[in-house]
Motif scaffolding. Structure first.
Motif, PDB file in Angstrom:
ATOM      1  N   ALA A   1       0.973   5.460  -0.161  1.00  0.00           N
ATOM      2  CA  ALA A   1       0.281   6.746  -0.053  1.00  0.00           C
ATOM      3  C   ALA A   1       1.080   7.760  -0.859  1.00  0.00           C
ATOM      4  O   ALA A   1       2.293   7.881  -0.677  1.00  0.00           O
ATOM      5  CB  ALA A   1       0.182   7.190   1.399  1.00  0.00           C
TER       6      ALA A   1
ATOM      7  N   ARG B   1       0.860  -1.193   0.000  1.00  0.00           N
ATOM      8  CA  ARG B   1       0.000   0.000   0.000  1.00  0.00           C
ATOM      9  C   ARG B   1       0.896   1.243   0.000  1.00  0.00           C
ATOM     10  O   ARG B   1       1.763   1.381   0.864  1.00  0.00           O
ATOM     11  CB  ARG B   1      -0.917  -0.006   1.201  1.00  0.00           C
ATOM     12  CG  ARG B   1      -1.931  -1.150   1.148  1.00  0.00           C
ATOM     13  CD  ARG B   1      -2.788  -1.195   2.390  1.00  0.00           C
ATOM     14  NE  ARG B   1      -3.561   0.007   2.550  1.00  0.00           N
ATOM     15  CZ  ARG B   1      -4.853   0.128   2.246  1.00  0.00           C
ATOM     16  NH1 ARG B   1      -5.500  -0.910   1.766  1.00  0.00           N
ATOM     17  NH2 ARG B   1      -5.498   1.256   2.431  1.00  0.00           N
TER      18      ARG B   1
ATOM     19  N   GLU C   1       0.105  16.652   9.301  1.00  0.00           N
ATOM     20  CA  GLU C   1      -0.112  15.787  10.472  1.00  0.00           C
ATOM     21  C   GLU C   1      -1.453  15.071  10.382  1.00  0.00           C
ATOM     22  O   GLU C   1      -1.553  13.876  10.686  1.00  0.00           O
ATOM     23  CB  GLU C   1      -0.027  16.595  11.770  1.00  0.00           C
ATOM     24  CG  GLU C   1       1.361  17.096  12.103  1.00  0.00           C
ATOM     25  CD  GLU C   1       2.373  16.015  12.461  1.00  0.00           C
ATOM     26  OE1 GLU C   1       2.041  14.808  12.502  1.00  0.00           O
ATOM     27  OE2 GLU C   1       3.535  16.380  12.676  1.00  0.00           O
ATOM     28  N   ALA C   2      -2.489  15.765   9.947  1.00  0.00           N
ATOM     29  CA  ALA C   2      -3.802  15.139   9.794  1.00  0.00           C
ATOM     30  C   ALA C   2      -3.757  14.036   8.742  1.00  0.00           C
ATOM     31  O   ALA C   2      -4.314  12.948   8.939  1.00  0.00           O
ATOM     32  CB  ALA C   2      -4.842  16.198   9.428  1.00  0.00           C
ATOM     33  N   VAL C   3      -3.084  14.298   7.631  1.00  0.00           N
ATOM     34  CA  VAL C   3      -2.966  13.294   6.577  1.00  0.00           C
ATOM     35  C   VAL C   3      -2.147  12.098   7.064  1.00  0.00           C
ATOM     36  O   VAL C   3      -2.501  10.945   6.813  1.00  0.00           O
ATOM     37  CB  VAL C   3      -2.345  13.918   5.308  1.00  0.00           C
ATOM     38  CG1 VAL C   3      -1.959  12.848   4.294  1.00  0.00           C
ATOM     39  CG2 VAL C   3      -3.305  14.920   4.701  1.00  0.00           C
TER      40      VAL C   3
ATOM     41  N   HIS D   1      -1.895  10.989  10.025  1.00  0.00           N
ATOM     42  CA  HIS D   1      -2.767  10.221  10.928  1.00  0.00           C
ATOM     43  C   HIS D   1      -3.601   9.229  10.112  1.00  0.00           C
ATOM     44  O   HIS D   1      -3.694   8.045  10.456  1.00  0.00           O
ATOM     45  CB  HIS D   1      -3.656  11.176  11.725  1.00  0.00           C
ATOM     46  CG  HIS D   1      -4.634  10.490  12.612  1.00  0.00           C
ATOM     47  ND1 HIS D   1      -4.262   9.948  13.826  1.00  0.00           N
ATOM     48  CD2 HIS D   1      -5.954  10.243  12.460  1.00  0.00           C
ATOM     49  CE1 HIS D   1      -5.315   9.395  14.392  1.00  0.00           C
ATOM     50  NE2 HIS D   1      -6.357   9.560  13.581  1.00  0.00           N
ATOM     51  N   ASP D   2      -4.188   9.705   9.017  1.00  0.00           N
ATOM     52  CA  ASP D   2      -4.968   8.827   8.143  1.00  0.00           C
ATOM     53  C   ASP D   2      -4.090   7.771   7.478  1.00  0.00           C
ATOM     54  O   ASP D   2      -4.492   6.614   7.355  1.00  0.00           O
ATOM     55  CB  ASP D   2      -5.686   9.640   7.067  1.00  0.00           C
ATOM     56  CG  ASP D   2      -6.833  10.474   7.625  1.00  0.00           C
ATOM     57  OD1 ASP D   2      -7.228  10.262   8.792  1.00  0.00           O
ATOM     58  OD2 ASP D   2      -7.321  11.351   6.886  1.00  0.00           O
ATOM     59  N   VAL D   3      -2.890   8.165   7.067  1.00  0.00           N
ATOM     60  CA  VAL D   3      -1.955   7.231   6.446  1.00  0.00           C
ATOM     61  C   VAL D   3      -1.620   6.099   7.427  1.00  0.00           C
ATOM     62  O   VAL D   3      -1.607   4.922   7.055  1.00  0.00           O
ATOM     63  CB  VAL D   3      -0.673   7.964   5.983  1.00  0.00           C
ATOM     64  CG1 VAL D   3       0.455   6.991   5.676  1.00  0.00           C
ATOM     65  CG2 VAL D   3      -0.974   8.830   4.772  1.00  0.00           C
ATOM     66  N   HIS D   4      -1.397   6.449   8.671  1.00  0.00           N
ATOM     67  CA  HIS D   4      -1.089   5.447   9.701  1.00  0.00           C
ATOM     68  C   HIS D   4      -2.242   4.449   9.842  1.00  0.00           C
ATOM     69  O   HIS D   4      -2.020   3.233   9.903  1.00  0.00           O
ATOM     70  CB  HIS D   4      -0.798   6.131  11.033  1.00  0.00           C
ATOM     71  CG  HIS D   4      -0.614   5.177  12.164  1.00  0.00           C
ATOM     72  ND1 HIS D   4       0.518   4.403  12.299  1.00  0.00           N
ATOM     73  CD2 HIS D   4      -1.433   4.850  13.184  1.00  0.00           C
ATOM     74  CE1 HIS D   4       0.388   3.643  13.374  1.00  0.00           C
ATOM     75  NE2 HIS D   4      -0.785   3.900  13.931  1.00  0.00           N
ATOM     76  N   HIS D   5      -3.450   4.941   9.868  1.00  0.00           N
ATOM     77  CA  HIS D   5      -4.619   4.064  10.038  1.00  0.00           C
ATOM     78  C   HIS D   5      -4.948   3.269   8.778  1.00  0.00           C
ATOM     79  O   HIS D   5      -5.690   2.290   8.843  1.00  0.00           O
ATOM     80  CB  HIS D   5      -5.827   4.877  10.503  1.00  0.00           C
ATOM     81  CG  HIS D   5      -5.683   5.317  11.926  1.00  0.00           C
ATOM     82  ND1 HIS D   5      -5.717   4.457  12.990  1.00  0.00           N
ATOM     83  CD2 HIS D   5      -5.458   6.545  12.451  1.00  0.00           C
ATOM     84  CE1 HIS D   5      -5.536   5.110  14.116  1.00  0.00           C
ATOM     85  NE2 HIS D   5      -5.361   6.395  13.817  1.00  0.00           N
ATOM     86  N   ALA D   6      -4.392   3.652   7.646  1.00  0.00           N
ATOM     87  CA  ALA D   6      -4.613   2.925   6.394  1.00  0.00           C
ATOM     88  C   ALA D   6      -3.590   1.814   6.200  1.00  0.00           C
ATOM     89  O   ALA D   6      -3.607   1.135   5.168  1.00  0.00           O
ATOM     90  CB  ALA D   6      -4.576   3.894   5.217  1.00  0.00           C
ATOM     91  N   ASN D   7      -2.693   1.632   7.175  1.00  0.00           N
ATOM     92  CA  ASN D   7      -1.673   0.581   7.090  1.00  0.00           C
ATOM     93  C   ASN D   7      -0.840   0.667   5.815  1.00  0.00           C
ATOM     94  O   ASN D   7      -0.639  -0.320   5.114  1.00  0.00           O
ATOM     95  CB  ASN D   7      -2.302  -0.805   7.237  1.00  0.00           C
ATOM     96  CG  ASN D   7      -2.933  -0.983   8.596  1.00  0.00           C
ATOM     97  OD1 ASN D   7      -2.362  -0.594   9.609  1.00  0.00           O
ATOM     98  ND2 ASN D   7      -4.137  -1.534   8.619  1.00  0.00           N
TER      99      ASN D   7
END
Length: 158
Positions: free
Chosen positions: A4, A2, A17-19, A21-27
């Motif tokens: 990003a 995967r 930082e917000a992005v 955070h989403d990248v982290h949760h998208a594995n």
């Protein structure tokens, strides 16, 4: 795998930082930064944050990095030769000030890092095949295209 792809961050660390955070949760397994990390409000902090990520990160330059490098290379006797504009003309004076400031913020620590980024990046991604990442088009980081641009006009082999 995967991947990003993050483009046009423009020194906006809170948005990055917000992005992330989403990248982290998208594995995500890897990040491609597709140019225009700078200029704008927090260039040092934004670049530092990307360079310190725990994931593999690959960068390509955008027109703004090249414009900042041109600012860094300019001296009183050596004028700026690249502005990162589609026309090739200098930016309005109000934006020139921002580019000068960004260049000062990043020199000398980040100059060689920005200069090392390639124009394009190719990754083999399972399920997709070879993917070409670029800023603008493979021909030019300032070339503009839309959904109406004929596909053959943007395909080159950089």
């Amino acid at each position: 795998m995967r991947v990003a792809a993050l483009y046009d961050i423009h020194g906006n660390l809170p948005a990055l930082e917000a992005v992330l955070h989403d990248v982290h949760h998208a594995n995500v397994d890897q990040i491609v930064v597709g140019g225009d990390v700078v200029p704008d409000p927090m260039p040092r902090e934004t670049l530092k944050r990307l360079l310190e990520l725990d994931l593999p990160v690959q960068f390509i330059h955008g027109n703004c990095e090249l414009a900042i490098l041109a600012q860094m290379a300019a001296t009183d006797t050596n004028p700026v030769t690249y502005w990162g504009t589609t026309s090739g003309n200098p930016l309005p004076e109000s934006l020139q000030e921002s580019y000068r400031w960004t260049a000062q913020q990043l020199q000398p620590e980040y100059e060689s890092i920005l200069a090392s980024w390639p124009k394009t990046l190719r990754l083999k991604i399972p399920g997709l095949g070879e993917v070409l990442f670029c800023h603008g088009t493979p021909r030019s980081e300032t070339e503009v295209f839309t959904r109406l641009t004929p596909e053959r006009s943007t395909l080159t082999n950089p």
